[in-house]
Scaffold this active site. Structure first.
Site, mmCIF file in Angstrom:
data_model
loop_
_atom_site.group_PDB
_atom_site.id
_atom_site.type_symbol
_atom_site.label_atom_id
_atom_site.label_comp_id
_atom_site.label_asym_id
_atom_site.label_seq_id
_atom_site.Cartn_x
_atom_site.Cartn_y
_atom_site.Cartn_z
ATOM 1 C CG HIS A 40 -37.270 9.885 65.109
ATOM 2 N ND1 HIS A 40 -37.560 8.759 64.399
ATOM 3 C CD2 HIS A 40 -35.936 10.067 64.980
ATOM 4 C CE1 HIS A 40 -36.457 8.272 63.873
ATOM 5 N NE2 HIS A 40 -35.468 9.047 64.217
ATOM 6 C CG HIS A 74 -34.287 3.798 65.681
ATOM 7 N ND1 HIS A 74 -35.601 3.415 65.646
ATOM 8 C CD2 HIS A 74 -34.290 5.149 65.596
ATOM 9 C CE1 HIS A 74 -36.360 4.491 65.547
ATOM 10 N NE2 HIS A 74 -35.594 5.557 65.529
ATOM 11 C CG HIS A 130 -36.091 4.327 59.970
ATOM 12 N ND1 HIS A 130 -35.676 3.577 61.043
ATOM 13 C CD2 HIS A 130 -37.040 5.169 60.441
ATOM 14 C CE1 HIS A 130 -36.362 3.951 62.116
ATOM 15 N NE2 HIS A 130 -37.196 4.918 61.769
ATOM 16 C CD GLU A 132 -36.543 -1.320 63.170
ATOM 17 O OE1 GLU A 132 -37.281 -0.517 63.759
ATOM 18 O OE2 GLU A 132 -36.946 -2.412 62.729
ATOM 19 C CB THR A 168 -39.966 -3.176 64.655
ATOM 20 O OG1 THR A 168 -39.390 -1.866 64.733
ATOM 21 C CG2 THR A 168 -38.913 -4.221 64.907
ATOM 22 C CB CYS A 202 -42.761 -3.789 67.182
ATOM 23 S SG CYS A 202 -43.058 -3.435 68.907
ATOM 24 C CB SER A 231 -41.253 7.363 59.840
ATOM 25 O OG SER A 231 -40.464 6.561 60.640
ATOM 26 C CG ASN A 232 -44.743 5.468 65.516
ATOM 27 O OD1 ASN A 232 -45.049 6.027 66.555
ATOM 28 N ND2 ASN A 232 -45.358 4.366 65.088
ATOM 29 C CB SER A 277 -41.192 9.200 68.976
ATOM 30 O OG SER A 277 -42.105 9.708 68.019
HETATM 31 S S1 SF4 Z 1 -41.666 0.172 68.459
HETATM 32 FE FE1 SF4 Z 1 -41.386 -1.887 69.286
HETATM 33 S S2 SF4 Z 1 -39.469 -2.555 68.362
HETATM 34 FE FE2 SF4 Z 1 -39.528 -0.358 68.088
HETATM 35 S S3 SF4 Z 1 -38.459 0.460 69.859
HETATM 36 FE FE3 SF4 Z 1 -40.623 0.385 70.400
HETATM 37 S S4 SF4 Z 1 -40.901 -1.595 71.452
HETATM 38 FE FE4 SF4 Z 1 -38.972 -1.667 70.327
#
Ligand code: SF4
Length: 293
Positions: A40, A74, A130, A132, A168, A202, A231-232, A277
């Site tokens: 993203h 994802h 999303h 994932e 995660t 995660c 979103s992260n 990301s």
């Molecule tokens: S945040 Fe964690 S679960 Fe998601 S892609 Fe990265 S390492 Fe993998």
């Protein structure tokens, strides 16, 4: 002005590995499809597209044949693998191992309980729509219930067992709040149902929040670099802004206005950080522009 890039910011292991797979494929063949944005972050996608990566959607996947298709970190629901195979496409599976393991746990839970009476509820704490979460829900034949906020706990049926999993990238505190709300509802309903809570967050994301907060508190101004679709990035930016109100969101060096450059140059300490990301090279470009390079 002392400019520091947060050493913990940047791609997580899952995204790094998917990008490496793409780069290695592109080096060999010069052409590769990727189902959805590989990350993203528009600028990293653009860089890979210049190497030959072509981003496709689900409609495209149904029409291409005998091609190589990368699945991003994802993960995807089983139907994606099935569609790809139907058209004799080769899958390059970039699903993060942490997500893969979570998919397997949800699939195992679904298969172990699908014939139980009363029918259990598999609940996924995550963002509706999303990628994932779509992949996780697919492990349950799309029967899993998605809850985005702890406040939605009352939507569940308190006469049927609950198996709770999490996307995660959700926050551990929020998952704990949701689990607490479900427990309270079970008590309120005087119910005897089973509740299993699986903390499947995660840690490379969960730990990043505290690391980022520590970093941003040490800075006079913080430049948070992230993609507008991530979103992260939105979540981590929120934490940074809370810990240091002088945090500004940038998509890259081009967003550095003259006014912002001046404010940074008047500061003693400027910190640059980003999401899971955000590529390192994008943060380095911001640093170079600040330093007048
Ligand atoms: S945040 Fe964690 S679960 Fe998601 S892609 Fe990265 S390492 Fe993998």
């Amino acid at each position: 002005m002392q400019v520091t890039i947060d050493s913990k910011s940047g791609f997580c292991a899952g995204v790094t590995s998917a990008i490496r797979r793409a780069e290695s494929e592109l080096q060999q063949t010069g052409q590769l499809y990727c189902l959805g944005d590989i990350v993203h972050n528009g600028q990293e996608v653009k860089r890979l597209e210049q190497l030959g990566l072509e981003t496709i959607d689900y409609d495209d996947l149904r029409t291409i044949h005998h091609a190589r298709v990368l699945l991003r970190a994802h993960g995807e629901p089983p139907s994606t693998y099935w569609i790809a195979r139907q058209n004799s496409n080769t899958i390059i599976d970039g699903t993060c191992p942490v997500v893969k393991r979570l998919q397997e746990r949800i699939a195992d839970c679904y298969n172990a309980h699908k014939h139980d009476t009363p029918q259990p509820q598999i609940v996924i704490f995550g963002k509706r729509g999303h990628a994932e979460v779509i992949g996780l829900q697919g492990q349950t034949n799309d029967t899993a219930i998605i809850l985005e906020h702890p406040e939605e706990a009352q939507q569940l049926d308190y006469t049927r067992p609950i198996y709770l999993f999490s996307q995660t990238t959700k926050s551990v505190e929020e998952l704990n709040r949701l689990a607490e709300r479900i427990r309270s509802q079970i008590i309120n309903h005087k119910s005897q149902i089973a509740l299993e809570v699986h903390d499947t967050i995660c840690r490379s994301v969960a730990n990043r929040v505290e690391q980022l907060k520590t970093f941003v508190r040490e800075q006079d101004i913080v430049l948070f670099v992230g993609g507008t679709k991530s979103s992260n990035a939105a979540v981590l930016f929120g934490h940074c802004k809370e810990a240091n109100p002088n945090t500004i969101f940038l998509t890259g060096a081009d967003d550095l206005t003259d006014e912002l450059l001046q404010a940074c140059r008047n500061a003693d300490k400027v910190g640059i950080c980003g999401a899971t990301s955000t590529p390192l090279w994008l943060m380095e470009q911001v640093r170079d522009k600040l330093n007048g390079n």
